[in-house]
Design an enzyme around this catalytic site. Structure first.
Site, PDB file in Angstrom:
ATOM      1  N   ARG A  42       0.832  -1.221   0.000  1.00  0.00           N
ATOM      2  CA  ARG A  42       0.000   0.000   0.000  1.00  0.00           C
ATOM      3  C   ARG A  42       0.857   1.258   0.000  1.00  0.00           C
ATOM      4  NH1 ARG A  42      -5.664  -0.450   2.328  1.00  0.00           N
ATOM      5  NH2 ARG A  42      -6.218  -2.550   1.705  1.00  0.00           N
ATOM      6  N   ARG A  49      -3.181   7.038   1.677  1.00  0.00           N
ATOM      7  CA  ARG A  49      -3.618   8.268   2.340  1.00  0.00           C
ATOM      8  C   ARG A  49      -2.611   8.879   3.296  1.00  0.00           C
ATOM      9  NH1 ARG A  49      -9.125   5.477   3.740  1.00  0.00           N
ATOM     10  NH2 ARG A  49      -7.502   3.898   3.844  1.00  0.00           N
ATOM     11  N   ARG A  75      -6.840  12.523  -4.401  1.00  0.00           N
ATOM     12  CA  ARG A  75      -8.190  12.080  -4.013  1.00  0.00           C
ATOM     13  C   ARG A  75      -9.196  13.240  -3.951  1.00  0.00           C
ATOM     14  NH1 ARG A  75     -11.195   9.725  -2.908  1.00  0.00           N
ATOM     15  NH2 ARG A  75     -11.354   8.450  -1.055  1.00  0.00           N
ATOM     16  N   ASP A 122      -6.877  -2.111  -6.899  1.00  0.00           N
ATOM     17  CA  ASP A 122      -7.353  -2.761  -5.680  1.00  0.00           C
ATOM     18  C   ASP A 122      -7.672  -4.211  -5.981  1.00  0.00           C
ATOM     19  OD1 ASP A 122      -8.150  -2.043  -2.787  1.00  0.00           O
ATOM     20  OD2 ASP A 122      -9.674  -3.419  -3.501  1.00  0.00           O
ATOM     21  N   TYR A 130     -15.062 -11.255  -0.004  1.00  0.00           N
ATOM     22  CA  TYR A 130     -15.746  -9.990  -0.289  1.00  0.00           C
ATOM     23  C   TYR A 130     -17.020 -10.209  -1.090  1.00  0.00           C
ATOM     24  CZ  TYR A 130     -11.875  -7.414   1.668  1.00  0.00           C
ATOM     25  OH  TYR A 130     -10.955  -6.902   2.536  1.00  0.00           O
TER      26      TYR A 130
HETATM   27  O1  CP3 Z   1       0.109  -2.078  -2.432  1.00  0.00           O
HETATM   28  C1  CP3 Z   1      -0.190  -1.101  -3.165  1.00  0.00           C
HETATM   29  O2  CP3 Z   1       0.287   0.029  -2.960  1.00  0.00           O
HETATM   30  C2  CP3 Z   1      -1.087  -1.304  -4.367  1.00  0.00           C
HETATM   31  C3  CP3 Z   1      -2.444  -0.919  -4.222  1.00  0.00           C
HETATM   32  C4  CP3 Z   1      -3.364  -1.727  -3.339  1.00  0.00           C
HETATM   33  C5  CP3 Z   1      -4.490  -1.160  -2.655  1.00  0.00           C
HETATM   34  N1  CP3 Z   1      -5.156  -2.164  -2.029  1.00  0.00           N
HETATM   35  C6  CP3 Z   1      -4.856   0.256  -2.663  1.00  0.00           C
HETATM   36  C7  CP3 Z   1      -5.963   0.736  -1.810  1.00  0.00           C
HETATM   37  C8  CP3 Z   1      -3.352  -3.092  -3.055  1.00  0.00           C
HETATM   38  C9  CP3 Z   1      -2.361  -4.163  -3.477  1.00  0.00           C
HETATM   39  C10 CP3 Z   1      -4.501  -3.349  -2.255  1.00  0.00           C
HETATM   40  C11 CP3 Z   1      -4.837  -4.690  -1.792  1.00  0.00           C
HETATM   41  C12 CP3 Z   1      -6.044  -4.907  -0.999  1.00  0.00           C
HETATM   42  N2  CP3 Z   1      -7.228  -4.226  -1.078  1.00  0.00           N
HETATM   43  C13 CP3 Z   1      -6.180  -5.971  -0.080  1.00  0.00           C
HETATM   44  C14 CP3 Z   1      -5.141  -7.037   0.215  1.00  0.00           C
HETATM   45  C15 CP3 Z   1      -4.051  -6.604   1.106  1.00  0.00           C
HETATM   46  C16 CP3 Z   1      -4.464  -5.976   2.383  1.00  0.00           C
HETATM   47  O3  CP3 Z   1      -4.141  -4.807   2.561  1.00  0.00           O
HETATM   48  O4  CP3 Z   1      -5.029  -6.682   3.238  1.00  0.00           O
HETATM   49  C17 CP3 Z   1      -7.478  -5.885   0.446  1.00  0.00           C
HETATM   50  C18 CP3 Z   1      -8.064  -6.801   1.494  1.00  0.00           C
HETATM   51  C19 CP3 Z   1      -8.140  -4.790  -0.177  1.00  0.00           C
HETATM   52  C20 CP3 Z   1      -9.549  -4.357   0.003  1.00  0.00           C
HETATM   53  C21 CP3 Z   1      -9.660  -2.953   0.393  1.00  0.00           C
HETATM   54  N3  CP3 Z   1      -9.363  -1.883  -0.411  1.00  0.00           N
HETATM   55  C22 CP3 Z   1     -10.092  -2.475   1.645  1.00  0.00           C
HETATM   56  C23 CP3 Z   1     -10.496  -3.329   2.820  1.00  0.00           C
HETATM   57  C24 CP3 Z   1     -10.067  -1.078   1.550  1.00  0.00           C
HETATM   58  C25 CP3 Z   1     -10.554  -0.117   2.614  1.00  0.00           C
HETATM   59  C26 CP3 Z   1      -9.561   0.052   3.686  1.00  0.00           C
HETATM   60  C27 CP3 Z   1      -8.684   1.225   3.358  1.00  0.00           C
HETATM   61  O5  CP3 Z   1      -7.480   1.153   3.593  1.00  0.00           O
HETATM   62  O6  CP3 Z   1      -9.249   2.225   2.919  1.00  0.00           O
HETATM   63  C28 CP3 Z   1      -9.565  -0.721   0.272  1.00  0.00           C
HETATM   64  C29 CP3 Z   1      -9.322   0.643  -0.270  1.00  0.00           C
HETATM   65  C30 CP3 Z   1      -7.937   0.934  -0.757  1.00  0.00           C
HETATM   66  N4  CP3 Z   1      -7.143   0.100  -1.505  1.00  0.00           N
HETATM   67  C31 CP3 Z   1      -7.254   2.174  -0.590  1.00  0.00           C
HETATM   68  C32 CP3 Z   1      -6.024   2.046  -1.260  1.00  0.00           C
HETATM   69  C33 CP3 Z   1      -4.948   3.097  -1.415  1.00  0.00           C
HETATM   70  C34 CP3 Z   1      -7.791   3.418   0.109  1.00  0.00           C
HETATM   71  C35 CP3 Z   1      -8.724   4.098  -0.827  1.00  0.00           C
HETATM   72  C36 CP3 Z   1      -8.877   5.574  -0.567  1.00  0.00           C
HETATM   73  O7  CP3 Z   1      -8.098   6.364  -1.131  1.00  0.00           O
HETATM   74  O8  CP3 Z   1      -9.805   5.938   0.167  1.00  0.00           O
END
Ligand code: CP3
Length: 366
Positions: free
Chosen positions: A33, A37, A46, A82, A161
């Site tokens: 990630r 943010r 964003r 994502d 999911y």
């Molecule tokens: O690693 C990276 O930088 C690549 C991008 C990436 C994101 N999510 C960006 C993201 C990757 C590889 C993921 C994987 C992901 N997404 C997983 C597996 C790994 C983990 O972290 O457990 C899962 C379970 C998700 C599902 C997901 N996406 C959730 C539960 C959420 C909400 C929680 C949160 O952090 O906001 C997201 C949103 C998300 N995915 C954001 C980002 C940068 C935040 C979105 C925003 O800008 O509001």
């Protein structure tokens, strides 16, 4: 004291060599990630676009991907997207609300799954062409600076999911389906495995140089249930993309109990959280895998001294053997800071180079 040279190898050669447990000048470092943010520049992006829009517009996905590369000096880039994006071609509506992702309608019954059986997955993947266009654009923008990783959710984690419809706390809809409608769950997992295999193959064709499969919710399962509901489907994905020749990284959260079972998968790298020591995991897997991790992500909200100690401890835990990729145990959180992430990366690079030089000097003296 002479300055430690931290960049002897080409970054792509270094990363691929680490994945294959071949000698490197120092372990590569990246952060799960890494665009997110905690970065003011990401928060500014964003303001202009929703999270899904960033995922769906290759120019914005590329812009987000490049932010941590430019600001932190990381050794690998990861596609900004994502894990839930591949649910869209299944006809599911995926939204990212304040309370986390929402997937509608949830897939819970044999009839729900039967609706997915008729989808031509190859054709449906065309709906997310923006992902593959983003990979190609990022690859071009990187111009060989660092390697580019693609990724997908594992079938089990995507099913979590699809069935739950959100990140439910106890995941009882999913557990109920496993108990009461296992055939329907297996049918869903089979569809997801074929979808993920095609999704990753297209990322690789577009230029991804390694891929990570996130089985974030694999750790919910007992070893026996993981063997039943997750392993066969991730195996199907790994076997489908293995011939494409890029390293395959498997990530699972809270899954120390699964390590021996995960080690039966034909992947190259195991990405693990902070709960178990890397030395222990290496011993338990017979040194057959490179390991990625596993600094506890909360340290990036602490002082530079604490970050440096945590990184040094992680490097010492693995030792000066080939096959370590430094990372966190789980994604960086929004309350971390760019300065903390920089400290993490710089310490990993400088201390990693020092460890390797000392290791080589010891080897030469013997
Ligand atoms: O690693 C990276 O930088 C690549 C991008 C990436 C994101 N999510 C960006 C993201 C990757 C590889 C993921 C994987 C992901 N997404 C997983 C597996 C790994 C983990 O972290 O457990 C899962 C379970 C998700 C599902 C997901 N996406 C959730 C539960 C959420 C909400 C929680 C949160 O952090 O906001 C997201 C949103 C998300 N995915 C954001 C980002 C940068 C935040 C979105 C925003 O800008 O509001």
């Amino acid at each position: 004291m002479s300055a430690t040279p931290t960049n002897v190898m080409d970054p792509t050669a270094r990363f691929l060599a680490a994945c294959r447990r071949q000698p490197v000048d120092r372990p590569p470092v990246w952060i799960m990630r890494q665009a997110g943010r905690y970065m003011p520049t990401y928060r500014a992006l964003r303001e202009r676009a929703s999270f899904l829009e960033i995922c769906q517009r290759p120019a914005l996905s590329c812009e987000a991907t490049m932010m941590p590369i430019d600001q932190l000096g990381l050794d690998a880039a990861i596609l900004f997207s994502d894990i839930l994006v591949p649910l869209i071609p299944l006809g599911l509506d995926v939204q990212f609300d304040e309370g986390g992702p929402q997937i509608r309608p949830p897939v819970r019954t044999a009839a729900d799954v039967a609706r997915l059986e008729h989808i031509d997955l190859e054709a449906a993947l065309g709906q997310v062409d923006y992902v593959f266009e983003a990979v190609a654009l990022i690859k071009k923008t990187l111009a060989g600076r660092v390697p580019l990783l693609g990724f997908s959710g594992a079938p089990w984690t995507l099913a979590t999911y699809a069935v739950e419809g959100s990140v439910g706390r106890n995941k009882h809809a999913l557990r109920r389906m496993a108990y009461d409608a296992p055939d329907a769950l297996h049918a869903l997992l089979g569809r997801l495995a074929d979808l993920v295999a095609g999704f990753l193959a297209r990322q690789i064709a577009a230029g991804a140089q390694a891929v990570q499969i996130f089985d974030t919710w694999g750790g919910l399962l007992s070893v026996v249930d993981w063997q039943v509901f997750s392993a066969p489907y991730t195996r199907r994905v790994v076997e489908a993309i293995k011939p494409l020749g890029v390293p395959i990284i498997h990530y699972a959260l809270d899954a120390s109990h699964l390590v021996s079972a995960i080690a039966e998968l034909p992947c190259d790298v195991l990405s693990v959280d902070h709960r178990e020591s890397l030395a222990t995991i290496r011993a338990r897997t017979g040194g057959r895998f490179a390991l990625q991790g596993n600094v506890e992500q909360g340290v990036l909200t602490a002082s530079p001294a604490a970050i440096a100690r945590a990184v040094e401890a992680c490097l010492a835990d693995y030792g000066a053997e080939p096959g370590h990729i430094v990372n966190l145990g789980h994604g960086i959180t929004p309350d971390a800071t760019v300065e903390a992430a920089q400290c993490f990366v710089r310490t990993a690079q400088a201390a990693g180079a020092r460890l390797w030089q000392e290791g080589q000097a010891r080897g030469a003296a013997q």
